[in-house]
Design an enzyme around this catalytic site. Structure first.
Site, PDB file in Angstrom:
ATOM      1  N   ASN A  12       0.874  -1.180   0.000  1.00 44.52           N
ATOM      2  CA  ASN A  12       0.000   0.000   0.000  1.00 44.52           C
ATOM      3  C   ASN A  12       0.909   1.228   0.000  1.00 44.52           C
ATOM      4  O   ASN A  12       1.528   1.539   1.011  1.00 44.52           O
ATOM      5  CB  ASN A  12      -0.881  -0.047   1.262  1.00 44.52           C
ATOM      6  CG  ASN A  12      -1.664   1.235   1.484  1.00 44.52           C
ATOM      7  OD1 ASN A  12      -1.725   2.096   0.604  1.00 44.52           O
ATOM      8  ND2 ASN A  12      -2.245   1.350   2.665  1.00 44.52           N
ATOM      9  N   LYS A  14       0.071   4.274  -0.222  1.00 48.22           N
ATOM     10  CA  LYS A  14      -0.536   5.470   0.389  1.00 48.22           C
ATOM     11  C   LYS A  14      -0.304   6.674  -0.524  1.00 48.22           C
ATOM     12  O   LYS A  14      -0.302   6.516  -1.749  1.00 48.22           O
ATOM     13  CB  LYS A  14       0.015   5.668   1.810  1.00 48.22           C
ATOM     14  CG  LYS A  14      -0.096   4.375   2.634  1.00 48.22           C
ATOM     15  CD  LYS A  14       0.174   4.552   4.092  1.00 48.22           C
ATOM     16  CE  LYS A  14       0.013   3.213   4.794  1.00 48.22           C
ATOM     17  NZ  LYS A  14       0.177   3.287   6.244  1.00 48.22           N
ATOM     18  N   HIS A  98      -9.251   1.194   5.225  1.00 51.42           N
ATOM     19  CA  HIS A  98      -7.955   1.356   5.902  1.00 51.42           C
ATOM     20  C   HIS A  98      -8.150   2.319   7.075  1.00 51.42           C
ATOM     21  O   HIS A  98      -8.927   3.264   6.986  1.00 51.42           O
ATOM     22  CB  HIS A  98      -6.920   1.903   4.919  1.00 51.42           C
ATOM     23  CG  HIS A  98      -5.532   1.888   5.487  1.00 51.42           C
ATOM     24  ND1 HIS A  98      -5.099   2.846   6.374  1.00 51.42           N
ATOM     25  CD2 HIS A  98      -4.499   1.021   5.320  1.00 51.42           C
ATOM     26  CE1 HIS A  98      -3.852   2.562   6.720  1.00 51.42           C
ATOM     27  NE2 HIS A  98      -3.462   1.466   6.097  1.00 51.42           N
ATOM     28  N   GLU A 100      -6.528   4.729   8.074  1.00 55.22           N
ATOM     29  CA  GLU A 100      -6.306   6.144   7.731  1.00 55.22           C
ATOM     30  C   GLU A 100      -7.544   6.735   7.049  1.00 55.22           C
ATOM     31  O   GLU A 100      -7.819   7.922   7.183  1.00 55.22           O
ATOM     32  CB  GLU A 100      -5.044   6.276   6.862  1.00 55.22           C
ATOM     33  CG  GLU A 100      -3.792   6.057   7.708  1.00 55.22           C
ATOM     34  CD  GLU A 100      -2.585   5.512   6.967  1.00 55.22           C
ATOM     35  OE1 GLU A 100      -2.544   5.570   5.728  1.00 55.22           O
ATOM     36  OE2 GLU A 100      -1.671   5.010   7.654  1.00 55.22           O
ATOM     37  N   GLU A 168      -4.908  -4.863  10.815  1.00 57.23           N
ATOM     38  CA  GLU A 168      -3.823  -3.901  11.017  1.00 57.23           C
ATOM     39  C   GLU A 168      -4.040  -3.143  12.318  1.00 57.23           C
ATOM     40  O   GLU A 168      -4.825  -2.191  12.365  1.00 57.23           O
ATOM     41  CB  GLU A 168      -3.792  -2.887   9.871  1.00 57.23           C
ATOM     42  CG  GLU A 168      -3.618  -3.513   8.508  1.00 57.23           C
ATOM     43  CD  GLU A 168      -3.090  -2.493   7.511  1.00 57.23           C
ATOM     44  OE1 GLU A 168      -1.970  -2.688   7.040  1.00 57.23           O
ATOM     45  OE2 GLU A 168      -3.787  -1.516   7.233  1.00 57.23           O
ATOM     46  N   GLY A 174       3.208   2.088  10.665  1.00 59.34           N
ATOM     47  CA  GLY A 174       4.222   3.134  10.492  1.00 59.34           C
ATOM     48  C   GLY A 174       5.021   3.451  11.745  1.00 59.34           C
ATOM     49  O   GLY A 174       5.719   4.459  11.803  1.00 59.34           O
ATOM     50  N   SER A 213       3.932  -2.336  10.187  1.00 58.17           N
ATOM     51  CA  SER A 213       5.388  -2.431  10.365  1.00 58.17           C
ATOM     52  C   SER A 213       5.980  -3.778   9.932  1.00 58.17           C
ATOM     53  O   SER A 213       6.926  -4.268  10.554  1.00 58.17           O
ATOM     54  CB  SER A 213       5.777  -2.101  11.814  1.00 58.17           C
ATOM     55  OG  SER A 213       5.415  -0.763  12.118  1.00 58.17           O
ATOM     56  N   GLY A 234       2.992  -1.191   4.178  1.00 57.56           N
ATOM     57  CA  GLY A 234       3.038   0.228   3.822  1.00 57.56           C
ATOM     58  C   GLY A 234       4.453   0.645   3.449  1.00 57.56           C
ATOM     59  O   GLY A 234       4.926   0.373   2.350  1.00 57.56           O
TER      60      GLY A 234
END
Ligand code: PGA
Length: 252
Positions: A12, A14, A98, A100, A168, A174, A213, A234
């Site tokens: 992903n 992003k 997701h 986010e 996730e 991250g 991560s 990510g």
């Protein structure tokens, strides 16, 4: 059982990547060549790059996916992109829900469900994301929160063919922090049980990805956990070397 499920390693990107980033994709494609990587491989770049990236990967082992879609097919929705438009430029799959998107765009479980249905309507597959916050885990509510998200986000008609789940934990995204192997195993078993409860035995073939991560160094251990059928990656998917290092967990 779930061990016979072919894994998926999906990247992903992003809001990262421009035309010049095709160099990384090209390197991934070249390194993978035509040999079986041992799992399915996907890159989900920003929408601006989907068509371009699809032309680069052609019929090779890398699929191109999208990170989000609007629930409608077309209309007066300035700035939005429909699942049909993503299908038109070569996406095979859409990530929906997701964290986010849930956090930054106020997406609820019912929006996520409608987006998964939009992906199917366009003939695409959906990767439905779920995961608890730090506070929720600290409060001992992680299993409950994720179970509830899945029940409310999974549309009727979900099958192992049209849907993948991505677990996730928000606090692992991250941050370089990952849950313990026992926690991953416990959560993935819980997700499997929830899916079987909702859709029956067919859920044993549904992929459940771990995300948060994932790096080349921790991938072999994470990917060997029961009911972990791949990764949603990510940061480490932006560089060919790192992403290939994660895929290598399936190619030993
Ligand atoms: P990360 O992101 O690998 O950079 O932690 C995972 C994700 O958000 O999909």
């Amino acid at each position: 059982m779930s061990d016979s499920v072919r894994a998926l390693v999906a990247g992903n990107w992003k809001m990262n990547g421009v035309i010049a980033s095709a160099e990384e994709l090209q390197q991934m494609a070249t390194d993978l060549g035509s040999a079986d990587p041992g799992c399915e491989v996907m890159i989900c770049p920003p929408s601006t790059l989907i068509g371009f990236f699809q032309r680069i990967v052609g019929d090779g082992p890398i699929e191109i996916g999208a990170q989000d879609c609007h629930v409608n097919e077309k209309g007066a929705h300035t700035g939005d992109i429909s699942a049909e438009m993503l299908a038109d430029v070569g996406a095979t799959t859409i990530i929906v829900g997701h964290s986010e998107r849930r956090q930054n765009h106020g997406e609820t479980d019912s929006t996520v469900k409608a987006k998964a249905e939009a992906a199917w309507r366009a003939g695409l597959k959906a990767i439905i994301c779920c995961g608890e916050s730090d506070d929720q885990r600290e409060a001992g509510r992680a299993l409950d929160i994720v179970g509830t998200q899945i029940r409310a986000s999974l549309p009727e008609g979900a099958t192992a063919e049209n849907t993948t789940i991505a677990y996730e934990p928000i606090w692992a995204i991250g941050t370089g922090k990952v849950p313990t192997i026992d926690d991953v195993a416990e959560m993935h078993a819980h997700i499997r049980g929830t899916l079987v409860d909702i859709i029956g035995d067919g859920a044993n073939k549904m992929r459940i990805l771990y995300g948060g991560s994932v790096k080349p160094g921790n991938a072999p251990e994470l990917m060997s956990v029961e009911n972990v059928n791949g990764a949603l990656v990510g940061g480490a998917s932006l560089k060919a070397e790192d992403f290939l290092g994660i895929i290598a967990a399936y190619n030993r």
